[in-house]
Every structure is written in structure tokens, then in C-alpha cells.
Motif scaffolding. Sequence first.
Motif, mmCIF file in Angstrom:
data_model
loop_
_atom_site.group_PDB
_atom_site.id
_atom_site.type_symbol
_atom_site.label_atom_id
_atom_site.label_comp_id
_atom_site.label_asym_id
_atom_site.label_seq_id
_atom_site.Cartn_x
_atom_site.Cartn_y
_atom_site.Cartn_z
ATOM 1 N N MET A 1 11.898 15.264 -18.903
ATOM 2 C CA MET A 1 10.888 15.341 -17.854
ATOM 3 C C MET A 1 11.228 14.486 -16.638
ATOM 4 O O MET A 1 10.550 14.577 -15.617
ATOM 5 N N GLY A 2 12.264 13.676 -16.727
ATOM 6 C CA GLY A 2 12.665 12.844 -15.603
ATOM 7 C C GLY A 2 13.934 13.346 -14.956
ATOM 8 O O GLY A 2 13.933 13.862 -13.838
ATOM 9 N N ARG A 3 15.020 13.224 -15.683
ATOM 10 C CA ARG A 3 16.322 13.591 -15.093
ATOM 11 C C ARG A 3 16.464 15.084 -14.855
ATOM 12 O O ARG A 3 17.198 15.502 -13.968
ATOM 13 N N MET A 4 15.763 15.878 -15.643
ATOM 14 C CA MET A 4 15.753 17.315 -15.378
ATOM 15 C C MET A 4 15.163 17.599 -13.999
ATOM 16 O O MET A 4 15.684 18.421 -13.236
ATOM 17 N N ALA A 5 14.066 16.919 -13.664
ATOM 18 C CA ALA A 5 13.426 17.116 -12.364
ATOM 19 C C ALA A 5 14.326 16.633 -11.239
ATOM 20 O O ALA A 5 14.491 17.324 -10.218
ATOM 21 N N TRP A 6 14.917 15.459 -11.395
ATOM 22 C CA TRP A 6 15.804 14.942 -10.356
ATOM 23 C C TRP A 6 17.043 15.809 -10.203
ATOM 24 O O TRP A 6 17.583 15.943 -9.097
ATOM 25 N N SER A 7 17.507 16.393 -11.294
ATOM 26 C CA SER A 7 18.648 17.300 -11.209
ATOM 27 C C SER A 7 18.305 18.525 -10.360
ATOM 28 O O SER A 7 19.121 18.977 -9.548
ATOM 29 N N ARG A 8 17.103 19.048 -10.541
ATOM 30 C CA ARG A 8 16.682 20.215 -9.760
ATOM 31 C C ARG A 8 16.612 19.884 -8.264
ATOM 32 O O ARG A 8 16.920 20.721 -7.414
ATOM 33 N N LEU A 9 16.231 18.634 -7.954
ATOM 34 C CA LEU A 9 16.139 18.201 -6.558
ATOM 35 C C LEU A 9 17.472 17.670 -6.023
ATOM 36 O O LEU A 9 17.560 17.303 -4.848
ATOM 37 N N ASP A 10 18.494 17.623 -6.875
ATOM 38 C CA ASP A 10 19.793 17.033 -6.545
ATOM 39 C C ASP A 10 19.622 15.590 -6.083
ATOM 40 O O ASP A 10 20.249 15.146 -5.121
ATOM 41 N N GLY A 11 18.772 14.863 -6.809
ATOM 42 C CA GLY A 11 18.526 13.471 -6.458
ATOM 43 C C GLY A 11 18.799 12.520 -7.598
ATOM 44 O O GLY A 11 18.297 11.391 -7.612
ATOM 45 N N LEU A 12 19.615 12.935 -8.562
ATOM 46 C CA LEU A 12 19.883 12.125 -9.752
ATOM 47 C C LEU A 12 20.667 10.860 -9.380
ATOM 48 O O LEU A 12 21.695 10.938 -8.701
ATOM 49 N N LEU A 13 20.177 9.708 -9.797
ATOM 50 C CA LEU A 13 20.843 8.434 -9.506
ATOM 51 C C LEU A 13 21.474 7.794 -10.739
ATOM 52 O O LEU A 13 22.159 6.776 -10.606
ATOM 53 N N LEU A 14 21.242 8.360 -11.899
ATOM 54 C CA LEU A 14 21.724 7.713 -13.118
ATOM 55 C C LEU A 14 22.240 8.737 -14.113
ATOM 56 O O LEU A 14 21.575 9.724 -14.401
ATOM 57 N N ILE A 15 23.451 8.491 -14.586
ATOM 58 C CA ILE A 15 24.004 9.209 -15.733
ATOM 59 C C ILE A 15 24.244 8.164 -16.814
ATOM 60 O O ILE A 15 24.861 7.122 -16.557
ATOM 61 N N SER A 16 23.745 8.420 -17.989
ATOM 62 C CA SER A 16 23.788 7.431 -19.057
ATOM 63 C C SER A 16 25.202 6.936 -19.322
ATOM 64 O O SER A 16 26.156 7.711 -19.396
ATOM 65 N N GLY A 17 25.319 5.614 -19.459
ATOM 66 C CA GLY A 17 26.609 5.034 -19.773
ATOM 67 C C GLY A 17 27.113 5.406 -21.151
ATOM 68 O O GLY A 17 28.293 5.226 -21.456
ATOM 69 N N ALA A 18 26.229 5.939 -21.994
ATOM 70 C CA ALA A 18 26.644 6.342 -23.336
ATOM 71 C C ALA A 18 27.507 7.590 -23.316
ATOM 72 O O ALA A 18 28.337 7.795 -24.204
ATOM 73 N N PHE A 19 27.319 8.458 -22.293
ATOM 74 C CA PHE A 19 28.078 9.712 -22.263
ATOM 75 C C PHE A 19 27.951 10.349 -20.884
ATOM 76 O O PHE A 19 26.905 10.866 -20.529
ATOM 77 N N GLY A 20 29.016 10.287 -20.110
ATOM 78 C CA GLY A 20 29.011 10.894 -18.784
ATOM 79 C C GLY A 20 30.422 11.253 -18.361
ATOM 80 O O GLY A 20 31.395 10.593 -18.755
ATOM 81 N N MET A 21 30.557 12.300 -17.550
ATOM 82 C CA MET A 21 31.859 12.761 -17.086
ATOM 83 C C MET A 21 31.942 12.576 -15.571
ATOM 84 O O MET A 21 30.980 12.842 -14.850
ATOM 85 N N PHE A 22 33.117 12.123 -15.102
ATOM 86 C CA PHE A 22 33.281 11.801 -13.693
ATOM 87 C C PHE A 22 34.595 12.359 -13.150
ATOM 88 O O PHE A 22 35.577 12.533 -13.880
ATOM 89 N N ASN A 23 34.589 12.614 -11.854
ATOM 90 C CA ASN A 23 35.798 12.982 -11.126
ATOM 91 C C ASN A 23 36.610 11.708 -10.909
ATOM 92 O O ASN A 23 36.181 10.807 -10.181
ATOM 93 N N LYS A 24 37.774 11.620 -11.554
ATOM 94 C CA LYS A 24 38.542 10.374 -11.520
ATOM 95 C C LYS A 24 38.969 10.002 -10.108
ATOM 96 O O LYS A 24 38.924 8.832 -9.719
ATOM 97 N N LYS A 25 39.364 10.979 -9.320
ATOM 98 C CA LYS A 25 39.827 10.709 -7.955
ATOM 99 C C LYS A 25 38.724 10.024 -7.137
ATOM 100 O O LYS A 25 38.974 9.034 -6.437
#
Length: 475
Positions: free
Chosen positions: A239-263
Motif C-alpha cells: 500500500m506504500g511503495r506500490m503507490a509511489w511506484s505508480r507515481l514514479d516517486g519511489l525513494l527507497l528500495i529495500s537493502g535486503a534485495f534490490g537491483m541497480f544499474n552498475k554504471k
Amino acid sequence: MNYDLLVDIASWLFLIYAVVVSSGYLFAAVFSFLEIKEYKRENIPTDDVTLLQSTSLPPVSVLAPAYNEEANVVENVKSLLTVSYPSYEIVVINDGSKDNTLQRLIDTFDLVKDESLRYNSIPTKEIRGVYMSTHKAYKNLTVIDKANGGKADALNAGINNCKHDLICCIDVDCILEDDALLKLVNPFLNNEKTVIASGGIIRVANSCIIEDGRIIEVRLPDKFLARAQILEYFRAFLMGRMAWSRLDGLLLISGAFGMFNKKIAIEVGGYNTKTVGEDMELLVRMRRMMREKNEPYTVGFIPDPLCWTEVPQQWKVLHRQRNRWTRGTMETLWIHRKMLFNPRFKVLGMLSTPYWMFFEWLAPIIEFFGVLFIVLLYVLGRLDWTIFFSFFAVVYFFSVLYSITAIFFEEYSFQQYKKPKYIFRLVGTAFAEPLLYHPFVMWAAIKGNIDLIRGKNSWGTMSRTGLANPQKKQV
């Protein structure tokens, strides 16, 4: 001085704040429901075999920091080595462990030192050695031994030494779904914009049946503290990050599991070793840089349960964790204060950062002063009990209904807790949580603010009970 006027003004300010917060939660619930519904419609079950045979999937480097993980590191690494994905490497970073973590890895996986020269794009603590396996079954395993520098420094060492352009940062003791990488990489495929990061839903593994590093049966924890955190994770992710994802306003990806563009991660300087909220700060810095360069980009979020983690089952450990989360939030907001209410950063500047400031960081503080205000009114004999109990009832039942809505979202989407008695127990937990769990978390946040002002910058000891299988019994 007109004390009655001051009391009235303070009362109205607290009421307005409560209405704004509640309205924000309602909007988040609506946006999240729409996002989940759209995801379910557009993402029909796919054939994993076909995906695994695909040559278009980009290779991934999985980075797993480890500190004093002697007891479980071998089993955890073996679990990571069995993830279904066509091309990936596992990079375990031994962050100056004081136990036999490194030696257990060397002995189990036939590791030998690799003397190849490597270029360090990001400064880190001393690298004592890089080890590769001589065993064919573990050819995609690399182990880095380094001086202790903390999780952020360990991840930076992994970034420097990994091979692939996509990095997946995880906690070494987390349990991944078999298709976790397949799903998490999806936003990076066929996207017109540059995808800088992707995250997924984290679930609570306490009391689950685990065999060979896989969740065999999802069970609801017996302890109230773990069940309350399950509700909290439902609200935060569904109910939180799903909403922010829809608005493209996500500020946090859990440190337990996240994928990043290395460059992009290297371009912004990697993880910040000066903050205890390195996961949030990295994503905010990446987004800020892309916006300042006026480059089109996006952040992906997969509303599937991809990773399972152990949550604290002791109050003192939970206190340390929430204390640290508060300090990390404050540090990130301060570092990137330029973004706050800055229209140049669009949704991030005008919505995301103000929300995190007023409703994540300041909320416990305002709530704490609200409690003190009520106590003061009582001492001065100015407390209207009818208004107090009416307001308390509204806030309490709104909180309960919001948690029950989160349980509904879980049942509507993924149905991990399949037994009806689990749902009834979660509903029961929703009624107790605002009275028992929430005040404690609020106080931990207050302490986090105080500790940051005093200059505390340590993680604190995050002891775990372990994810060993509970004794099987008839349920």
C-alpha cells in the motif's frame, strides 16, 4: 496570555495533521489497488523455462556482504548458487569478519586467491584478497576478503570487483524465490527509458518451513512482534511503495534485495559510507543525478514476493533497527535537502521528499508531542473527555481498518497465507498493534532523532534467532 486560544490553535493543528495523514493513506490505498490490478492483468504467468533459455536476458552480479556469518554462510551461499537464472555470478564480501566466515567459504567451495589486477572505481577499505573457486560447480562464485568498513563499504568493494552491468544487492541471510532474478530484471528489459534500479516485495520468513534454502511452507509466526511486522510490511510494500511506484516517486528500495544499474551507481560514487541509511540514500542520489542531467529514467518495482527475511523477535533488537531507520531517513533528507519543494525535481521534489519529511520523519515527533499535549491538558484540567475518546476511537479504528485493508490486498494479490486461521490471527493482530506495537516504534523513532543529534552513527547489534525450521507439528 490567552491559554484557551493557544489550546484551540494546537488542537486544530493536530486535527488538520491527522486528516492530512489519513487522506494520504487513503490515496495510497487507491493508487496501490490500481497498480496491483494492472500488474495482475498485464503480467500473466510466464514460462520460466522459456525465459531461462532466452539469450536476451542480461547477466547479473549478486553482491552479498557477510560479517560474522560463520554459522550459516555456507548454506546461504549454496542457496544463492541454485537461483534460476541463465547468467549470473555470486560475489560474497567478507567484511572483516572476526570468526571463521572466510575459512569456511575457502574450505567448502575450494577457493584460491586470484591475483588478477582490478581497478577500484569507488574508494573502499583495504582489499586483502579476492578468491575464486577451482570447482566447476562453483565457477560463478567470487569471495572478497576486506578490512571491516560496514555494509556500504562492503557493497562498494563488490561493485568494484563484479563483472556484469546489473548488480543485485542482497543480505546474505535472505531467502530468494527461485524466480526472483527473472522477475526483478524485467523492468530493465525493453524499456525506452534508462532503468536505474528495480525492487520487489520483501516478506517475513519467521516460522516458515525452510529446506535447502527454499521456503517450503509459509507459516504465520506465533510471536505477536513478528506478526505486527508482517502487517507493517503489508502496508509498506502493498500500500506504500506500490503507490509511489505508480507515481514514479519511489525513494527507497529495500537493502535486503534490490537491483541497480552498475554504471549509474559508479557514476554517483557508490554507496555512502557516512550514513546508516545507505540503501535509501543511494537511490535518492541516483534519481537526483538523472534529474539534474535531464536524462529520462525510471525506477522499477515488482509487486511479487521475491525475497524473505527474518525480522526482529526481541523488542530491544527491534528498537535498534527502527532507531537506525530513523537516523538513515534524517541523514538522507538532510543530504538531499536541495530537492525539497524544488519543482526542478518534479514528483520527487514536490511530493516524495515532502511526504518523507512530514509523514515519515516528523510523524513520530508530532505524535509524541500530541501525547504530551493531551497529558498537559489533563494536568491543567482542560481535557474534554468526550472529544478525547471520540478522536481516539476514530484514529484507532482507522488504523485497524487500514491494516485489514492491507490484509485484503495480500489476499487479492498473492495469497501467501492460505489458511483461514492465519487471516483471523492477522486481523486480531491488527486490533492489538496500535495499542502495543505502534507506541514502541514511535518511541524508537524519537530515540533515533535524539541519537542522531548526539552524533551516534553506528548500526547497533542486529542479533538474529536464525531461520532454522520450527518443529513440525499438526496445524
